[in-house]
Write a protein that holds these residues in place. Structure first.
Motif, mmCIF file in Angstrom:
data_model
loop_
_atom_site.group_PDB
_atom_site.id
_atom_site.type_symbol
_atom_site.label_atom_id
_atom_site.label_comp_id
_atom_site.label_asym_id
_atom_site.label_seq_id
_atom_site.Cartn_x
_atom_site.Cartn_y
_atom_site.Cartn_z
ATOM 1 N N THR A 1 58.797 52.382 63.174
ATOM 2 C CA THR A 1 57.603 52.609 63.996
ATOM 3 C C THR A 1 56.390 51.955 63.351
ATOM 4 O O THR A 1 55.557 51.339 64.029
ATOM 5 C CB THR A 1 57.367 54.120 64.180
ATOM 6 O OG1 THR A 1 58.503 54.705 64.814
ATOM 7 C CG2 THR A 1 56.146 54.378 65.045
ATOM 8 N N THR B 1 56.706 48.020 63.470
ATOM 9 C CA THR B 1 56.514 47.445 64.809
ATOM 10 C C THR B 1 55.130 47.767 65.383
ATOM 11 O O THR B 1 54.879 47.501 66.562
ATOM 12 C CB THR B 1 57.600 47.971 65.772
ATOM 13 O OG1 THR B 1 57.570 49.405 65.779
ATOM 14 C CG2 THR B 1 58.978 47.495 65.357
ATOM 15 N N SER C 1 53.801 50.550 66.244
ATOM 16 C CA SER C 1 53.950 51.406 67.423
ATOM 17 C C SER C 1 53.289 52.770 67.265
ATOM 18 O O SER C 1 53.183 53.528 68.238
ATOM 19 C CB SER C 1 55.438 51.623 67.727
ATOM 20 O OG SER C 1 56.114 50.398 67.878
ATOM 21 N N SER D 1 50.479 54.185 69.733
ATOM 22 C CA SER D 1 50.654 53.992 71.173
ATOM 23 C C SER D 1 50.475 55.283 71.966
ATOM 24 O O SER D 1 50.159 55.241 73.159
ATOM 25 C CB SER D 1 52.042 53.396 71.461
ATOM 26 O OG SER D 1 53.053 54.238 70.943
ATOM 27 N N GLY E 1 54.677 46.189 80.169
ATOM 28 C CA GLY E 1 56.030 46.139 79.610
ATOM 29 C C GLY E 1 56.013 46.136 78.090
ATOM 30 O O GLY E 1 56.828 46.802 77.445
ATOM 31 N N GLU E 2 55.099 45.373 77.508
ATOM 32 C CA GLU E 2 54.973 45.336 76.042
ATOM 33 C C GLU E 2 54.506 46.687 75.510
ATOM 34 O O GLU E 2 54.958 47.147 74.454
ATOM 35 C CB GLU E 2 53.994 44.240 75.632
ATOM 36 C CG GLU E 2 54.510 42.835 75.902
ATOM 37 C CD GLU E 2 53.442 41.786 75.699
ATOM 38 O OE1 GLU E 2 53.784 40.656 75.299
ATOM 39 O OE2 GLU E 2 52.246 42.084 75.950
ATOM 40 N N LYS F 1 55.148 49.584 76.860
ATOM 41 C CA LYS F 1 56.278 50.514 76.942
ATOM 42 C C LYS F 1 57.185 50.402 75.723
ATOM 43 O O LYS F 1 57.729 51.408 75.240
ATOM 44 C CB LYS F 1 57.087 50.254 78.215
ATOM 45 C CG LYS F 1 56.403 50.713 79.494
ATOM 46 C CD LYS F 1 57.306 50.469 80.704
ATOM 47 C CE LYS F 1 56.656 50.982 81.985
ATOM 48 N NZ LYS F 1 57.525 50.778 83.165
ATOM 49 N N THR F 2 57.338 49.194 75.199
ATOM 50 C CA THR F 2 58.193 49.002 74.015
ATOM 51 C C THR F 2 57.668 49.784 72.824
ATOM 52 O O THR F 2 58.422 50.516 72.160
ATOM 53 C CB THR F 2 58.281 47.504 73.646
ATOM 54 O OG1 THR F 2 58.851 46.789 74.745
ATOM 55 C CG2 THR F 2 59.138 47.306 72.409
ATOM 56 N N ILE F 3 56.374 49.650 72.534
ATOM 57 C CA ILE F 3 55.833 50.378 71.379
ATOM 58 C C ILE F 3 55.725 51.874 71.682
ATOM 59 O O ILE F 3 55.852 52.706 70.770
ATOM 60 C CB ILE F 3 54.470 49.808 70.930
ATOM 61 C CG1 ILE F 3 53.414 49.942 72.025
ATOM 62 C CG2 ILE F 3 54.620 48.349 70.507
ATOM 63 C CD1 ILE F 3 52.013 49.547 71.564
ATOM 64 N N TYR F 4 55.503 52.217 72.959
ATOM 65 C CA TYR F 4 55.424 53.632 73.337
ATOM 66 C C TYR F 4 56.756 54.336 73.049
ATOM 67 O O TYR F 4 56.778 55.443 72.491
ATOM 68 C CB TYR F 4 55.064 53.775 74.809
ATOM 69 C CG TYR F 4 54.901 55.211 75.254
ATOM 70 C CD1 TYR F 4 53.656 55.810 75.268
ATOM 71 C CD2 TYR F 4 56.013 55.967 75.660
ATOM 72 C CE1 TYR F 4 53.503 57.137 75.680
ATOM 73 C CE2 TYR F 4 55.875 57.285 76.066
ATOM 74 C CZ TYR F 4 54.621 57.874 76.068
ATOM 75 O OH TYR F 4 54.478 59.188 76.468
ATOM 76 N N TRP F 5 57.864 53.680 73.432
ATOM 77 C CA TRP F 5 59.165 54.319 73.249
ATOM 78 C C TRP F 5 59.493 54.521 71.778
ATOM 79 O O TRP F 5 60.136 55.510 71.406
ATOM 80 C CB TRP F 5 60.261 53.505 73.932
ATOM 81 C CG TRP F 5 60.324 53.664 75.417
ATOM 82 C CD1 TRP F 5 60.206 52.695 76.368
ATOM 83 C CD2 TRP F 5 60.519 54.892 76.141
ATOM 84 N NE1 TRP F 5 60.310 53.218 77.627
ATOM 85 C CE2 TRP F 5 60.504 54.573 77.526
ATOM 86 C CE3 TRP F 5 60.694 56.214 75.770
ATOM 87 C CZ2 TRP F 5 60.659 55.533 78.511
ATOM 88 C CZ3 TRP F 5 60.849 57.180 76.756
ATOM 89 C CH2 TRP F 5 60.839 56.831 78.110
ATOM 90 N N TRP F 6 59.053 53.601 70.910
ATOM 91 C CA TRP F 6 59.263 53.782 69.471
ATOM 92 C C TRP F 6 58.562 55.050 68.989
ATOM 93 O O TRP F 6 59.157 55.878 68.289
ATOM 94 C CB TRP F 6 58.740 52.569 68.692
ATOM 95 C CG TRP F 6 59.744 51.492 68.478
ATOM 96 C CD1 TRP F 6 59.720 50.228 68.993
ATOM 97 C CD2 TRP F 6 60.942 51.569 67.685
ATOM 98 N NE1 TRP F 6 60.826 49.525 68.579
ATOM 99 C CE2 TRP F 6 61.594 50.317 67.772
ATOM 100 C CE3 TRP F 6 61.531 52.569 66.910
ATOM 101 C CZ2 TRP F 6 62.785 50.041 67.112
ATOM 102 C CZ3 TRP F 6 62.732 52.309 66.251
ATOM 103 C CH2 TRP F 6 63.337 51.056 66.368
#
Length: 379
Positions: free
Chosen positions: A57, A60, A62, A65, A107-108, A110-115
């Motif tokens: 996390t 990246t 993240s 986020s 979309g980008e 969402k990637t860091i959010y999910w981490w």
């Protein structure tokens, strides 16, 4: 209970003396030692995964986020386009987006959010596993005598870790901050290793009966135990310094070794005012301190290993051999991490090796305090 009157002619040698029942030491505190040990092993594995996910996390970028702390409602991720837009809008208000990630797509994001969501969700799951296990054994009265407080300690530290995690994230949401405060990151990671250490130690202790531990302690090696305790503290300090390096991406500042750039010292190490901030925020100085501490830790580890090799117990000698092997490997990986500017795949291996080293030191320390029995042939 009334006793039967004795005859004046009865020989005192004929009196039946009570015989001590075997296993008396363990009788009062037996409990479900094996089952609790398995439960703690599950918690141990989850904490290791948590440390790895936390490292990823951070690597990246993240961690900021999610801009609010909602222990209950936050367990449910955005379920609609409107909910995702609201989360993204909240992120757009913080300095990290404004100064570093402006123009990021949904979309980008969402990637860091999910981490970050996965990191927090794993923390919640660990809390649930602890609570279910603890209250199961408590209600069934299967916790050994003297162990309730220890198991509560694990849960309390886990709850504190969640609060410190938000305290850390909150620092990164303030004006002028693009990342979380490095010293708060160090406290957060340090507490994770403290929790891991307690769980590992309890797993070691529950692997043997109390009577066996008492007997083993009589054969313990006090000097070796003391030296391994010092090594444990030194390794913990190095872990904290590593967190400071990660917190400001100092591992990417000087991709050279053994020199830092063109010299032994980093150039201009005290440019930030006041001067104390350099020890937390100057990338060159922070990496330099981490390197020097690593060299000293390795040197002290060699001293402890040489002392451990003199142990008469083969299991103890092997435990300290493992410590030396992991320590040497960790130092090599650390050098490669610096040389390649801390890429994600090498940096996460470096962090995972810190976990292995931490557990190896704890295991060797345990064996110095409570040596395992061995045959005469094995001495």
């Amino acid at each position: 209970m009334a006793t039967k009157p004795r005859s004046i002619f009865e020989d005192v040698n004929d009196v039946q003396k009570p015989v001590a029942a075997p296993g008396g030491i363990d009788a009062g505190g037996k409990g479900a030692r094996g089952a609790i040990r398995v439960w703690l092993m599950v918690l141990f594995a989850l904490v290791v995964v948590m440390i790895a996910v936390g490292g990823l996390t951070r690597l990246t970028d993240s961690g900021l986020s999610i801009t609010e702390w909602a222990p209950i409602s936050g367990s449910v991720p955005p379920m609609s386009v409107e909910a995702w837009e609201a989360e993204f809008e909240a992120y757009k208000q913080i300095p990290e987006y404004i100064e570093q990630n402006a123009g990021m797509s949904l979309g980008e994001f969402k990637t860091i959010y999910w981490w970050e969501w996965g990191h927090r969700q794993l923390g919640r799951f660990i809390g649930v596993v602890w609570a279910l296990g603890f209250f199961y054994f408590l209600l069934r009265k299967q916790i050994p005598v003297g162990w309730t407080g220890r198991l509560v300690l694990v849960g309390a530290l886990g709850g504190l870790q969640g609060a410190i995690g938000w305290w850390m994230v909150h620092s990164g949401l303030q004006a002028g901050m693009l990342d979380v405060a490095s010293y708060r990151l160090a406290i957060h990671l340090g507490l994770a290793f403290v929790i891991l250490g307690f769980i590992a130690w309890f797993v070691f202790l529950l692997g043997r009966r109390e009577a066996d531990l008492m007997q083993a302690r009589r054969n313990g090696e006090a000097k070796l135990f003391s030296m391994s305790t010092g090594l444990m503290h030194f390794a913990f300090l190095q872990i904290l310094l590593g967190a400071l390096v990660a917190g400001i991406d100092a591992g990417r500042a000087f991709p050279t070794w053994p020199l830092m750039g063109d010299g032994f010292f980093p150039p201009d190490p005290f440019q930030i005012s006041p001067i104390w901030r350099n020890f937390f925020e100057d990338a060159g100085l922070v990496q330099f301190i981490h390197r020097m501490s690593g060299y000293l830790l390795f040197a002290f580890g060699v001293v402890v290993w040489l002392r451990g090799r003199k142990s008469a117990n083969g299991h103890t000698r092997f435990g300290f051999n493992v410590v030396f092997a992991v320590l040497a490997l960790q130092m090599v990986i650390g050098i490669f991490t610096a040389l390649y500017s801390a890429p994600v795949h090498i940096a996460i291996v470096h962090q995972f090796m810190a976990v292995l080293l931490w557990v190896a030191i704890l295991r060797a320390r345990y064996l110095a305090r409570y040596p395992l029995t061995q045959s005469i042939r094995g001495t």
